[in-house]
Design an enzyme around this catalytic site. Structure first.
Site, PDB file in Angstrom:
ATOM      1  N   PRO A  46       0.811  -1.229   0.000  1.00 20.38           N
ATOM      2  CA  PRO A  46       0.000   0.000   0.000  1.00 20.38           C
ATOM      3  C   PRO A  46       0.841   1.276   0.000  1.00 20.38           C
ATOM      4  O   PRO A  46       0.309   2.374  -0.166  1.00 20.38           O
ATOM      5  CB  PRO A  46      -0.828  -0.106   1.293  1.00 20.38           C
ATOM      6  CG  PRO A  46      -0.164  -1.130   2.131  1.00 20.38           C
ATOM      7  CD  PRO A  46       0.615  -2.016   1.211  1.00 20.38           C
ATOM      8  N   GLU A  49       1.980  -8.037   8.616  1.00 17.80           N
ATOM      9  CA  GLU A  49       2.207  -6.584   8.640  1.00 17.80           C
ATOM     10  C   GLU A  49       3.059  -6.119   7.467  1.00 17.80           C
ATOM     11  O   GLU A  49       3.466  -4.958   7.404  1.00 17.80           O
ATOM     12  CB  GLU A  49       2.867  -6.168   9.963  1.00 17.80           C
ATOM     13  CG  GLU A  49       1.929  -6.247  11.157  1.00 17.80           C
ATOM     14  CD  GLU A  49       0.630  -5.466  10.960  1.00 17.80           C
ATOM     15  OE1 GLU A  49       0.693  -4.340  10.446  1.00 17.80           O
ATOM     16  OE2 GLU A  49      -0.440  -6.004  11.292  1.00 17.80           O
ATOM     17  N   ARG A  72      -5.729  -7.264 -20.516  1.00 18.02           N
ATOM     18  CA  ARG A  72      -6.633  -6.611 -21.476  1.00 18.02           C
ATOM     19  C   ARG A  72      -5.861  -5.946 -22.620  1.00 18.02           C
ATOM     20  O   ARG A  72      -6.408  -5.715 -23.688  1.00 18.02           O
ATOM     21  CB  ARG A  72      -7.498  -5.548 -20.785  1.00 18.02           C
ATOM     22  CG  ARG A  72      -8.465  -6.099 -19.784  1.00 18.02           C
ATOM     23  CD  ARG A  72      -9.272  -4.979 -19.130  1.00 18.02           C
ATOM     24  NE  ARG A  72     -10.123  -4.259 -20.045  1.00 18.02           N
ATOM     25  CZ  ARG A  72     -11.261  -4.716 -20.540  1.00 18.02           C
ATOM     26  NH1 ARG A  72     -11.690  -5.916 -20.199  1.00 18.02           N
ATOM     27  NH2 ARG A  72     -11.973  -3.980 -21.373  1.00 18.02           N
ATOM     28  N   ASP A  96     -12.101   1.914 -23.721  1.00 11.61           N
ATOM     29  CA  ASP A  96     -12.309   1.843 -22.272  1.00 11.61           C
ATOM     30  C   ASP A  96     -12.066   3.180 -21.588  1.00 11.61           C
ATOM     31  O   ASP A  96     -11.261   3.991 -22.059  1.00 11.61           O
ATOM     32  CB  ASP A  96     -11.330   0.841 -21.640  1.00 11.61           C
ATOM     33  CG  ASP A  96     -11.828  -0.592 -21.696  1.00 11.61           C
ATOM     34  OD1 ASP A  96     -13.020  -0.812 -21.973  1.00 11.61           O
ATOM     35  OD2 ASP A  96     -11.005  -1.500 -21.455  1.00 11.61           O
TER      36      ASP A  96
HETATM   37  N1  SAM Z   1       1.207  -2.946   7.617  1.00 11.54           N
HETATM   38  C1  SAM Z   1       1.194  -2.648   6.229  1.00 11.54           C
HETATM   39  C2  SAM Z   1       1.032  -1.142   6.035  1.00 11.54           C
HETATM   40  O1  SAM Z   1       0.370  -0.514   6.851  1.00 11.54           O
HETATM   41  O2  SAM Z   1       1.551  -0.603   5.027  1.00 11.54           O
HETATM   42  C3  SAM Z   1       0.022  -3.370   5.541  1.00 11.54           C
HETATM   43  C4  SAM Z   1       0.212  -4.842   5.442  1.00 11.54           C
HETATM   44  S1  SAM Z   1      -1.114  -5.642   4.611  1.00 11.54           S
HETATM   45  C5  SAM Z   1      -2.132  -6.171   5.931  1.00 11.54           C
HETATM   46  C6  SAM Z   1      -0.383  -7.157   4.059  1.00 11.54           C
HETATM   47  C7  SAM Z   1       0.035  -7.157   2.599  1.00 11.54           C
HETATM   48  O3  SAM Z   1      -1.085  -6.915   1.768  1.00 11.54           O
HETATM   49  C8  SAM Z   1       1.054  -6.132   2.166  1.00 11.54           C
HETATM   50  O4  SAM Z   1       2.367  -6.520   2.480  1.00 11.54           O
HETATM   51  C9  SAM Z   1       0.832  -6.049   0.684  1.00 11.54           C
HETATM   52  O5  SAM Z   1       1.502  -7.086  -0.002  1.00 11.54           O
HETATM   53  C10 SAM Z   1      -0.666  -6.295   0.572  1.00 11.54           C
HETATM   54  N2  SAM Z   1      -1.457  -5.071   0.397  1.00 11.54           N
HETATM   55  C11 SAM Z   1      -2.343  -4.562   1.266  1.00 11.54           C
HETATM   56  N3  SAM Z   1      -2.924  -3.455   0.789  1.00 11.54           N
HETATM   57  C12 SAM Z   1      -2.399  -3.246  -0.430  1.00 11.54           C
HETATM   58  C13 SAM Z   1      -2.600  -2.247  -1.428  1.00 11.54           C
HETATM   59  N4  SAM Z   1      -3.440  -1.240  -1.257  1.00 11.54           N
HETATM   60  N5  SAM Z   1      -1.903  -2.349  -2.582  1.00 11.54           N
HETATM   61  C14 SAM Z   1      -1.038  -3.367  -2.771  1.00 11.54           C
HETATM   62  N6  SAM Z   1      -0.800  -4.339  -1.858  1.00 11.54           N
HETATM   63  C15 SAM Z   1      -1.465  -4.282  -0.696  1.00 11.54           C
END
Ligand code: SAM
Length: 222
Positions: free
Chosen positions: A90, A117, A155, A170
């Site tokens: 994220p 995490e 796509r 699109d």
């Molecule tokens: N503790 C992290 C933070 O606050 O940035 C979030 C960890 S999340 C619960 C677990 C995993 O989900 C991440 O390591 C990532 O691979 C994936 N993930 C969660 N949200 C995402 C997003 N918006 N975009 C891409 N990957 C995401």
């Protein structure tokens, strides 16, 4: 042809996704390959652990550097070219249609999915991946974000969509431009009629109406 290697702790999550609809047909046609790898297979721990408590304290567990880096390096070595590594996080670059176009031009993408995490930061430092976020919210894991990357990218692979024109029309194919409204049968539904112009067979008038509607929608959403 584009090849995806998905590195995940939950490869079974992809079973339904890979066996349905466009992606299934694209795989059968040899236009797309998807290879699934379980990061746990690179754990050196006798219980196959890949996570540990965070240094400095705090909630949850963190994915350890060694099994993840070993997994990426081993998977990379399994085929040519080594491919572009995407770390789903994220905190990464937002996935938009420009990034999708960039990714669709690659012959091979490795999609690294986090859990818990997230990743020990040294994974990022060692592997220097492209960090990709699907939006400003937190999913439980990187699998759904990885599916979003696959779904959007294929796509744009020639031959994947039945009608090659449909990706060009699109929303977002041009920055900020949204698609015009679409209708199908019946002509009237709950007293709502299909616009007359779409029924008249005048292709210039239809194209003009669609351009106008597309501009209106794009303007309203900006
Ligand atoms: N503790 C992290 C933070 O606050 O940035 C979030 C960890 S999340 C619960 C677990 C995993 O989900 C991440 O390591 C990532 O691979 C994936 N993930 C969660 N949200 C995402 C997003 N918006 N975009 C891409 N990957 C995401």
């Amino acid at each position: 042809m584009i090849r995806f290697d998905v590195l995940t702790l939950f490869p079974d999550l992809f079973a339904g996704y890979l066996s349905q609809s466009l992606l299934k047909l694209a795989i059968q046609a040899g236009l797309v390959q998807v290879h699934l790898w379980n990061i746990r297979d690179w754990s050196k721990d006798k219980h196959q652990r890949v996570d540990d408590r965070p240094f400095g304290g705090g909630p949850g567990m963190v994915m350890m550097a060694e099994p993840v880096v070993d997994c990426v390096e081993a998977v990379r070595a399994k085929a040519e070219p080594a491919g572009r590594l995407l770390m789903m996080t994220p905190t990464g670059r937002r996935l938009d249609q420009r990034l999708v176009e960039e990714l669709a031009a690659e012959p091979r993408l490795l999609l690294l999915c986090g859990r818990y995490e997230g990743f020990d930061d040294r994974i990022r430092q060692v592997l220097t991946p492209t960090e990709v976020s699907i939006g400003d919210y937190v999913c439980n894991g990187g699998e759904v974000p990885a599916m979003a990357v696959i779904d959007t990218t294929i796509r744009l692979i020639p031959g994947v969509l039945g009608d090659e024109g449909s990706a060009a029309d699109d929303s977002h194919s041009e920055p900020g431009r949204l698609e015009y409204p679409q209708y199908t049968r019946p002509r009237t539904y709950r007293e709502l009629d299909v616009p007359d112009v779409l029924l008249g067979g005048n292709h210039r008038a239809i194209a003009a109406w669609r351009r106008e509607q597309s501009a209106k929608r794009s303007e309203e959403s900006s």
